[in-house]
Design a protein around this motif. Sequence first.
Motif, PDB file in Angstrom:
ATOM      1  N   ASP A  15       0.866  -1.184   0.000  1.00  0.00           N
ATOM      2  CA  ASP A  15       0.000   0.000   0.000  1.00  0.00           C
ATOM      3  C   ASP A  15       0.896   1.225   0.000  1.00  0.00           C
ATOM      4  O   ASP A  15       1.557   1.518   0.990  1.00  0.00           O
ATOM      5  CB  ASP A  15      -0.896  -0.032   1.231  1.00  0.00           C
ATOM      6  CG  ASP A  15      -1.930   1.065   1.256  1.00  0.00           C
ATOM      7  OD1 ASP A  15      -1.854   1.995   0.421  1.00  0.00           O
ATOM      8  OD2 ASP A  15      -2.826   1.009   2.116  1.00  0.00           O
ATOM      9  N   GLU A  16       0.933   1.929  -1.121  1.00  0.00           N
ATOM     10  CA  GLU A  16       1.801   3.098  -1.275  1.00  0.00           C
ATOM     11  C   GLU A  16       1.055   4.409  -1.036  1.00  0.00           C
ATOM     12  O   GLU A  16       1.624   5.480  -1.210  1.00  0.00           O
ATOM     13  CB  GLU A  16       2.424   3.105  -2.677  1.00  0.00           C
ATOM     14  CG  GLU A  16       3.303   1.911  -2.933  1.00  0.00           C
ATOM     15  CD  GLU A  16       3.867   1.871  -4.345  1.00  0.00           C
ATOM     16  OE1 GLU A  16       3.349   2.586  -5.231  1.00  0.00           O
ATOM     17  OE2 GLU A  16       4.824   1.113  -4.553  1.00  0.00           O
ATOM     18  N   ARG A  17      -0.211   4.313  -0.657  1.00  0.00           N
ATOM     19  CA  ARG A  17      -1.021   5.522  -0.509  1.00  0.00           C
ATOM     20  C   ARG A  17      -0.521   6.367   0.664  1.00  0.00           C
ATOM     21  O   ARG A  17      -0.311   5.865   1.750  1.00  0.00           O
ATOM     22  CB  ARG A  17      -2.484   5.149  -0.310  1.00  0.00           C
ATOM     23  CG  ARG A  17      -3.037   4.387  -1.502  1.00  0.00           C
ATOM     24  CD  ARG A  17      -4.436   3.901  -1.286  1.00  0.00           C
ATOM     25  NE  ARG A  17      -4.444   2.873  -0.247  1.00  0.00           N
ATOM     26  CZ  ARG A  17      -5.554   2.315   0.222  1.00  0.00           C
ATOM     27  NH1 ARG A  17      -6.733   2.691  -0.215  1.00  0.00           N
ATOM     28  NH2 ARG A  17      -5.477   1.378   1.148  1.00  0.00           N
ATOM     29  N   THR A  18      -0.347   7.668   0.402  1.00  0.00           N
ATOM     30  CA  THR A  18       0.165   8.587   1.430  1.00  0.00           C
ATOM     31  C   THR A  18      -0.685   9.843   1.567  1.00  0.00           C
ATOM     32  O   THR A  18      -0.264  10.797   2.204  1.00  0.00           O
ATOM     33  CB  THR A  18       1.612   9.003   1.098  1.00  0.00           C
ATOM     34  OG1 THR A  18       1.627   9.617  -0.195  1.00  0.00           O
ATOM     35  CG2 THR A  18       2.567   7.833   1.132  1.00  0.00           C
ATOM     36  N   SER A  20      -3.951  12.425   2.535  1.00  0.00           N
ATOM     37  CA  SER A  20      -4.790  12.708   3.696  1.00  0.00           C
ATOM     38  C   SER A  20      -6.227  12.842   3.219  1.00  0.00           C
ATOM     39  O   SER A  20      -6.486  13.373   2.141  1.00  0.00           O
ATOM     40  CB  SER A  20      -4.371  14.006   4.377  1.00  0.00           C
ATOM     41  OG  SER A  20      -3.097  13.863   4.940  1.00  0.00           O
ATOM     42  N   SER A  25      -4.275  11.174   7.825  1.00  0.00           N
ATOM     43  CA  SER A  25      -3.268  10.699   6.872  1.00  0.00           C
ATOM     44  C   SER A  25      -3.374   9.185   6.736  1.00  0.00           C
ATOM     45  O   SER A  25      -3.466   8.467   7.737  1.00  0.00           O
ATOM     46  CB  SER A  25      -1.865  11.063   7.341  1.00  0.00           C
ATOM     47  OG  SER A  25      -1.703  12.454   7.331  1.00  0.00           O
ATOM     48  N   HIS A  26      -3.361   8.729   5.500  1.00  0.00           N
ATOM     49  CA  HIS A  26      -3.358   7.288   5.252  1.00  0.00           C
ATOM     50  C   HIS A  26      -1.945   6.771   5.487  1.00  0.00           C
ATOM     51  O   HIS A  26      -0.971   7.387   5.075  1.00  0.00           O
ATOM     52  CB  HIS A  26      -3.797   7.001   3.810  1.00  0.00           C
ATOM     53  CG  HIS A  26      -3.877   5.546   3.528  1.00  0.00           C
ATOM     54  ND1 HIS A  26      -4.980   4.809   3.842  1.00  0.00           N
ATOM     55  CD2 HIS A  26      -2.977   4.687   3.003  1.00  0.00           C
ATOM     56  CE1 HIS A  26      -4.767   3.556   3.504  1.00  0.00           C
ATOM     57  NE2 HIS A  26      -3.552   3.455   2.996  1.00  0.00           N
ATOM     58  N   VAL A  27      -1.826   5.663   6.146  1.00  0.00           N
ATOM     59  CA  VAL A  27      -0.525   5.087   6.445  1.00  0.00           C
ATOM     60  C   VAL A  27      -0.225   3.983   5.435  1.00  0.00           C
ATOM     61  O   VAL A  27      -0.963   2.999   5.337  1.00  0.00           O
ATOM     62  CB  VAL A  27      -0.486   4.518   7.880  1.00  0.00           C
ATOM     63  CG1 VAL A  27       0.865   3.892   8.173  1.00  0.00           C
ATOM     64  CG2 VAL A  27      -0.815   5.603   8.896  1.00  0.00           C
ATOM     65  N   ALA A  28       0.831   4.190   4.663  1.00  0.00           N
ATOM     66  CA  ALA A  28       1.244   3.190   3.683  1.00  0.00           C
ATOM     67  C   ALA A  28       1.797   1.979   4.426  1.00  0.00           C
ATOM     68  O   ALA A  28       2.194   2.077   5.589  1.00  0.00           O
ATOM     69  CB  ALA A  28       2.312   3.781   2.759  1.00  0.00           C
ATOM     70  N   ASP A 135       0.053  10.107  -5.160  1.00  0.00           N
ATOM     71  CA  ASP A 135       0.123   9.734  -3.750  1.00  0.00           C
ATOM     72  C   ASP A 135      -0.792   8.554  -3.431  1.00  0.00           C
ATOM     73  O   ASP A 135      -1.147   8.310  -2.287  1.00  0.00           O
ATOM     74  CB  ASP A 135      -0.209  10.928  -2.851  1.00  0.00           C
ATOM     75  CG  ASP A 135      -1.569  11.543  -3.156  1.00  0.00           C
ATOM     76  OD1 ASP A 135      -2.227  11.122  -4.140  1.00  0.00           O
ATOM     77  OD2 ASP A 135      -1.980  12.452  -2.413  1.00  0.00           O
ATOM     78  N   CYS A 136      -1.153   7.786  -4.471  1.00  0.00           N
ATOM     79  CA  CYS A 136      -2.031   6.642  -4.282  1.00  0.00           C
ATOM     80  C   CYS A 136      -1.433   5.381  -4.927  1.00  0.00           C
ATOM     81  O   CYS A 136      -0.906   4.530  -4.241  1.00  0.00           O
ATOM     82  CB  CYS A 136      -3.422   6.929  -4.844  1.00  0.00           C
ATOM     83  SG  CYS A 136      -4.584   5.557  -4.569  1.00  0.00           S
TER      84      CYS A 136
END
Length: 174
Positions: A15-18, A20, A25-28, A135-136
Amino acid sequence: MAPLDLIEDFLNTVDERTFSRHGESHVAGEHLTSPQALSDWLAAHDLPGAGVELQPADLTATVALRTALRQVLLGETDATAALTDHQLRLIPDQSGGLRIAARSGKPWLDAIVETVAQSAARGEWQRIKLCAAPDCHWAFHDTSRSGRGRWCSMEICGNRHKTRTYRERHRRAG
């Protein structure tokens, strides 16, 4: 599970998503963190190799294939280079026809490579994409009629892109 769903799930084991969203904030993260985590993922997807004691080299080979396939989808490499270690050939199947087979010595990787090859042969591979948001990059199966989907979710990534574009246009105009 549909073949393309397997590939989507495999690609999303990282999961490379970073980004918000709503202030959070999404945690990769990496899901294949150990040979046991790989074995658990294989079992959850009914792939060969589940229940076998896997080694760190098995995990390394699996992550390398996933990385190579993601690079193909990002346009960073071509499929031939990505599958160099996974020779494909035609072998007889039970019905008397032929099927695509891989022989890497790792049956779960062979199943994944064969699924990718079969989807490419059917013209379905182009429906597997990585989200265009930088960022996804979440993998998704594009089921849009035209096959031109760019976002894993129009509600999240598509909307964020359109909002940024709108704001930029108005900032330049004003």
